[in-house]
Structure formats: C-alpha cells, structure tokens
Design a protein around this motif. Sequence first.
Motif, PDB file in Angstrom:
ATOM      1  N   ASP A  49       0.864  -1.173   0.000  1.00  0.00           N
ATOM      2  CA  ASP A  49       0.000   0.000   0.000  1.00  0.00           C
ATOM      3  C   ASP A  49       0.911   1.237   0.000  1.00  0.00           C
ATOM      4  O   ASP A  49       1.701   1.421   0.927  1.00  0.00           O
ATOM      5  CB  ASP A  49      -0.861  -0.056   1.283  1.00  0.00           C
ATOM      6  CG  ASP A  49      -1.895   1.043   1.303  1.00  0.00           C
ATOM      7  OD1 ASP A  49      -1.611   2.127   0.746  1.00  0.00           O
ATOM      8  OD2 ASP A  49      -2.975   0.817   1.878  1.00  0.00           O
ATOM      9  N   ASP A  95       1.244   3.297   3.110  1.00  0.00           N
ATOM     10  CA  ASP A  95       1.780   2.667   4.327  1.00  0.00           C
ATOM     11  C   ASP A  95       2.984   3.498   4.828  1.00  0.00           C
ATOM     12  O   ASP A  95       3.810   3.930   4.035  1.00  0.00           O
ATOM     13  CB  ASP A  95       2.243   1.245   3.966  1.00  0.00           C
ATOM     14  CG  ASP A  95       2.479   0.370   5.182  1.00  0.00           C
ATOM     15  OD1 ASP A  95       1.905  -0.722   5.228  1.00  0.00           O
ATOM     16  OD2 ASP A  95       3.261   0.787   6.066  1.00  0.00           O
ATOM     17  N   SER A  96       3.048   3.685   6.142  1.00  0.00           N
ATOM     18  CA  SER A  96       4.143   4.513   6.682  1.00  0.00           C
ATOM     19  C   SER A  96       5.504   3.829   6.487  1.00  0.00           C
ATOM     20  O   SER A  96       6.546   4.469   6.521  1.00  0.00           O
ATOM     21  CB  SER A  96       3.897   4.811   8.163  1.00  0.00           C
ATOM     22  OG  SER A  96       3.724   3.589   8.838  1.00  0.00           O
ATOM     23  N   ASP A  97       5.466   2.548   6.269  1.00  0.00           N
ATOM     24  CA  ASP A  97       6.700   1.772   6.110  1.00  0.00           C
ATOM     25  C   ASP A  97       7.052   1.510   4.644  1.00  0.00           C
ATOM     26  O   ASP A  97       7.832   0.604   4.333  1.00  0.00           O
ATOM     27  CB  ASP A  97       6.454   0.396   6.767  1.00  0.00           C
ATOM     28  CG  ASP A  97       7.417   0.165   7.893  1.00  0.00           C
ATOM     29  OD1 ASP A  97       8.211   1.077   8.152  1.00  0.00           O
ATOM     30  OD2 ASP A  97       7.358  -0.935   8.478  1.00  0.00           O
ATOM     31  N   VAL A  98       6.451   2.299   3.765  1.00  0.00           N
ATOM     32  CA  VAL A  98       6.501   1.973   2.333  1.00  0.00           C
ATOM     33  C   VAL A  98       7.939   1.809   1.794  1.00  0.00           C
ATOM     34  O   VAL A  98       8.215   0.889   1.008  1.00  0.00           O
ATOM     35  CB  VAL A  98       5.660   2.991   1.504  1.00  0.00           C
ATOM     36  CG1 VAL A  98       6.268   4.367   1.505  1.00  0.00           C
ATOM     37  CG2 VAL A  98       5.424   2.500   0.103  1.00  0.00           C
TER      38      VAL A  98
END
Length: 356
Positions: A54, A57-60
Amino acid sequence: MPSIAEEICIGNLGSLQTLPDSFTSWKLTAADSVLPPSSAVSFGAVEESIQVIDLSDSDVTTLIGNACKTWGAFQIANHGISQKLLDDIESLSKTLFDMPSERKLEAASSDKGVSGYGEPRISPFFEKKMWSEGFTIADAFYRNHFISLWPHDHTKYCGIMEEYVDEMEKLASKLLSCILGSLGVTVEDIEWAHKLEKSGTKVGRGAIRLNHYPVCPEPERAMGLAAHTDSTILTILHQSNTGGLQVFREESGWVTVEPVPGVLVVNMGDLFHILSNGKIPSVVHRAKVNHTRSRISIAYLWGGPSGDVQITPISKLIGPVEPSLYRSITWKEYLQIKYEVFDKALDAIRIVNPTN
Ligand SMILES: C=C1C[C@]23C[C@@]1(O)CC[C@H]2[C@@]12CCC[C@@](C)(C(=O)O1)[C@H]2[C@@H]3C(=O)O
Ligand SMILES: O=C(O)CCC(=O)C(=O)O
Ligand SMILES: [Fe+2]
C-alpha cells in the motif's frame, strides 16, 4: 506454395482450433535460456507471490526496498491512478485487438519508428512463435497509426493515451524516489535525473506496450510472452482480470502474479540494475496463456534518458569493497546491445575485473 505456418497471422490467433507446430514445444527452445538449467525443466508455477504494498503505508520505503532486493518486483495498491483511467486504457486495447487482422496490420510498426502493431521486439531470439499480439507506443508516430485505426475517434483514444502516459510518469517518479530511498540515496545522486528534474523535464523516456493474449487451444504447450527482463528503469504493468504473468526467482521457480483488481505490478529493469550497481535484480518474467479466456496487459516501460547521457552505477553505491560492476552506457546503446545479444546484454557491459 506457402506452408501452413507461414499463413498464420498473429492478428487471428484466437480463431485457431489447434496449436500450429511453430508455436509449440517451448520447453525445448531458447525460451528458458535466461534461467539456470535446473529450472528449465519445471514449467509449472509454485504457490507464492510477490507482495502487494500500500503506497500510503508509513513503512513503504522499507517494504518496497525489501521486495526489490528479493524479487525485483512488487505490486502496488493506493497508487493514485483512477479506476476509470485503467478501464479506459483496457477498453482502448480491447477495441484495437478486436479489429480485423488486415486493419491491425495497416498500423504495423515499420522502419519509420518502433511504434505500431506487431510481435514483441524479443521475438527474433526465439525459435518458436509467441501466442500474442501487441501494439507499442514509443514515439509520436503512434498518432498516425491511431488515425488509421480510428479515423473518427482518434482524438478520444490519443487523449486516453496521453493521460495514461502522464499519470504513469508521475507514478514512476514517485516509485523511483522510494526505491532510491531504500538504498540510502536520492534522485540528486543521479546527475542526469537531477538535472532533468530541476529543469522540469521528464526523467527518462517511456514506452507503452499493449499486449493481447488470445484464448489458446493448448496453453501448456504455448507461450504468450517468452522469458525476458525489461531494459527499463522500471515497468508498471496493469493486467486485466485474467492471470498469466509469472516472475522467476532462483529460490522459488516461476511464480504466478494473480491479478488483484485495481492493483498494479511493478518490475525492475536492466537499467535500474546498472544504476544500483547490481543490488537490485532485473526480474525475469513471462506471460502464459489461457484455454478459456483472452487476456490484455498494459505495460508502461520507463526507459533511460535520451541523447548521449551516460548511465552508470550511482557513485554513492560504489566503494573500495563494492567496485563499479558496469561501464557507462547510453540508453540507445544499451537497447542496441540488448537487441543484438538479448539476455547477455548485462554481461556484455560488465567490467571483467572491477577495481577501485
Ligand atoms: C523502449 C523499449 C523497451 C522494449 C523495447 C522498446 O524499444 C519498445 C518495446 C519494449 C518491449 C515491450 C514488451 C517487452 C519487451 C522486452 C519487448 O519485446 O518490447 C520490451 C522492450 C525492452 O524492455 O527491452
Ligand atoms: O503481459 C504480461 O503480463 C507481461 C508483459 C510484459 O512483460 C511486458 O510487456 O514487458
Ligand atoms: Fe516485460
């Protein structure tokens, strides 16, 4: 008298009831030559797939970085491309491939440019024929073809194509920043990309390939698009609701990328492999065909800079223990080499005894 094989036209494949010899026995041809010998015998795919990430997503960055290093490919959701635009480009492709063969052939690519209708550019490297047809948009000449295909509606279809290219360019730039970030570098570390970005010019040139895989009487013995890597920085693929794309990884074999509605597939190409000094693989992939359903896919191939700009491994990714693995090369020269030696293109520009 022409043989039966010679009379077969790629524009009519869907109407054939049997698989002609010239399309069979892919296992025994050069199709899997890009793979190690052990994998050439396994023709099926294992149950595993590349990750859906996604983009919100903060972890992209970490997620994309891991997927790139492991697979050289991933899928993206929340990418910002509207479903309407994806539907429009898919229906443009269907309208084109539904046309009679003679009409499609009038838009065949010629010496005047790469754009136009025809077989994939990799075809000459394979003994057998691929069960597919396609249309490439790589230069402005495609407009003339659209005028001949749609004398009344070409403005509408050119408009869809322009919008699609614009949106894909933006998405590709966003993905590039993310991928570079995962390697600890930025666009500023690629001189040509930084210059282009600063001047507001597009970073890298793009091509579109519309692929059509008609229903096939013997899909197991046929091949839609043979195993290859893209020459690009990265490729963004919209596959319709029918599966067929497979990616290859030494540890996993061939893995089918099942279509997820609205999700796009991203695969890293040879050019990014060079930029990353070999840290990111350009993924080997292919398209299989189907007995009951035809399939469309739309690839946005994000290429290198035009002219005599030299592409070279990013200097920050090179050091005493990691010397430069590839010599500098222009995009034009790389494409020339690729279409001379195909899967040996990266080897052809590899520095034999790298030192720093
Ligand atoms: C810019 C390009 C990449 C491409 C060759 C081309 O000149 C135009 C078509 C592109 C395409 C699309 C389908 C797969 C592929 C391997 C092919 O046969 O033609 C790619 C080429 C590539 O990435 O080398
Ligand atoms: O149709 C597919 O799934 C793959 C297409 C592809 O690899 C390409 O156009 O480069
Ligand atoms: Fe491809």
